[in-house]
Motif scaffolding. Structure first.
Motif, PDB file in Angstrom:
ATOM      1  N   UNK A  30      -9.411 -17.495  17.241  1.00 59.62           N
ATOM      2  CA  UNK A  30      -7.998 -17.876  17.346  1.00 59.62           C
ATOM      3  C   UNK A  30      -7.234 -16.660  17.856  1.00 59.62           C
ATOM      4  N   UNK A  31      -6.089 -16.898  18.480  1.00 59.73           N
ATOM      5  CA  UNK A  31      -5.283 -15.774  18.962  1.00 59.73           C
ATOM      6  C   UNK A  31      -4.834 -14.895  17.803  1.00 59.73           C
ATOM      7  N   UNK A  32      -4.537 -15.515  16.660  1.00 62.61           N
ATOM      8  CA  UNK A  32      -4.106 -14.751  15.489  1.00 62.61           C
ATOM      9  C   UNK A  32      -5.213 -13.800  15.023  1.00 62.61           C
ATOM     10  N   UNK A  33      -6.437 -14.315  14.912  1.00 60.44           N
ATOM     11  CA  UNK A  33      -7.555 -13.488  14.451  1.00 60.44           C
ATOM     12  C   UNK A  33      -7.864 -12.391  15.473  1.00 60.44           C
ATOM     13  N   UNK A  34      -7.833 -12.735  16.751  1.00 62.53           N
ATOM     14  CA  UNK A  34      -8.082 -11.749  17.796  1.00 62.53           C
ATOM     15  C   UNK A  34      -7.044 -10.624  17.739  1.00 62.53           C
ATOM     16  N   UNK A  35      -5.792 -10.988  17.503  1.00 63.74           N
ATOM     17  CA  UNK A  35      -4.721  -9.981  17.413  1.00 63.74           C
ATOM     18  C   UNK A  35      -4.945  -9.065  16.208  1.00 63.74           C
ATOM     19  N   UNK A  36      -5.357  -9.647  15.079  1.00 61.46           N
ATOM     20  CA  UNK A  36      -5.642  -8.840  13.888  1.00 61.46           C
ATOM     21  C   UNK A  36      -6.766  -7.846  14.164  1.00 61.46           C
ATOM     22  N   UNK A  37      -7.834  -8.328  14.782  1.00 64.43           N
ATOM     23  CA  UNK A  37      -8.982  -7.472  15.073  1.00 64.43           C
ATOM     24  C   UNK A  37      -8.636  -6.394  16.103  1.00 64.43           C
ATOM     25  N   UNK A  42      -7.761  -0.751  17.351  1.00 65.61           N
ATOM     26  CA  UNK A  42      -6.899   0.261  17.968  1.00 65.61           C
ATOM     27  C   UNK A  42      -6.699   1.475  17.066  1.00 65.61           C
ATOM     28  N   UNK A  43      -6.946   1.322  15.777  1.00 61.64           N
ATOM     29  CA  UNK A  43      -6.808   2.430  14.835  1.00 61.64           C
ATOM     30  C   UNK A  43      -8.002   3.382  14.864  1.00 61.64           C
ATOM     31  N   UNK A  44      -9.084   2.965  15.488  1.00 61.76           N
ATOM     32  CA  UNK A  44     -10.300   3.780  15.524  1.00 61.76           C
ATOM     33  C   UNK A  44     -10.218   4.730  16.721  1.00 61.76           C
ATOM     34  N   UNK A  45     -10.271   6.033  16.467  1.00 60.14           N
ATOM     35  CA  UNK A  45     -10.189   6.988  17.580  1.00 60.14           C
ATOM     36  C   UNK A  45     -11.337   6.809  18.570  1.00 60.14           C
TER      37      UNK A  45
END
Length: 146
Positions: A30-37, A42-45
Motif C-alpha cells: 500500500x502507499x501508506x506502508x511504502x511511505x512508512x518504510x 531514510x534514517x539509515x546512513x
C-alpha cells in the motif's frame, strides 16, 4: 543507451511500488506502508534506493547500503546491493547491467572493498546475469525466519 540513474525520493513511491510488485508478480505494498518504510530507510546512513530512467520513464531500481567494517586491516567499508528490479518488458536490454555498473561505481567511490548481494535460489536467470558481470558465489547465505 541514455540511462539516467538517480536517488529515489518520496515522490517516487508509486513508481517503486509498481517495480517491486512486478519483480515476482506479488501484491503491491500500500502507499501508506511504502511511505512508512521509505521514511524508516531514510534514517539509515549511507542507504539509498536508486531509480533508473530511460527516456524519462522509470525502468529499474536497486538499493545500495554502504557498511563500515573492522574485519580487514586498511579496508573499512563494503557495499550491499539489494532489490534489483528491471521492468519485465525491458529485461535483457542492458538496463540491469548499467544499474549494476552504477552500483559498483558508487561502492568504489565510497571506498568499499567489495559489493555483495543475495539472490533467491529459484532465480537461476538472475544468477547467470550476476555471474556474467563477474560476480562469484562466495560462501553460503543463511537466514532464519523470526
Amino acid at each position: 543507451m541514455n540511462l539516467e540513474i538517480r536517488i529515489a525520493t518520496n515522490a517516487d513511491l508509486a513508481t517503486l511500488i509498481k517495480l517491486y510488485a512486478a519483480m515476482n508478480n506479488e501484491t503491491p505494498l500500500s502507499e501508506k506502508k511504502a511511505a512508512e518504510l521509505f521514511t524508516e530507510m531514510a534514517k539509515i546512513p549511507n542507504y539509498n534506493i536508486y531509480l533508473a530512467y530511460l527516456d524519462n520513464e522509470a525502468v529499474g531500481t536497486f538499493s545500495l547500503l554502504i557498511v563500515p567494517t573492522m574485519m580487514h586491516p586498511g579496508i573499512h567499508k563494503f557495499a550491499v546491493l539489494d532489490a534489483v528490479v528491471v521492468s519485465l518488458a525491458l529485461r535483457s536490454r542492458g538496463i540491469g547491467t548499467a544499474m549494476i555498473q552504477e552500483a559498483l561505481k558508487l561502492g568504489k567511490a565510497a571506498g568499499c572493498y567489495k559489493l555483495t548481494l543475495s539472490s533467491n535460489l529459484k532465480r537461476s536467470r538472475a544468477h547467470h546475469f550476476y555471474e556474467s558481470l563477474g560476480f562469484q558465489q562466495h560462501g553460503w547465505s543463511f537466514s532464519l525466519k523470526l
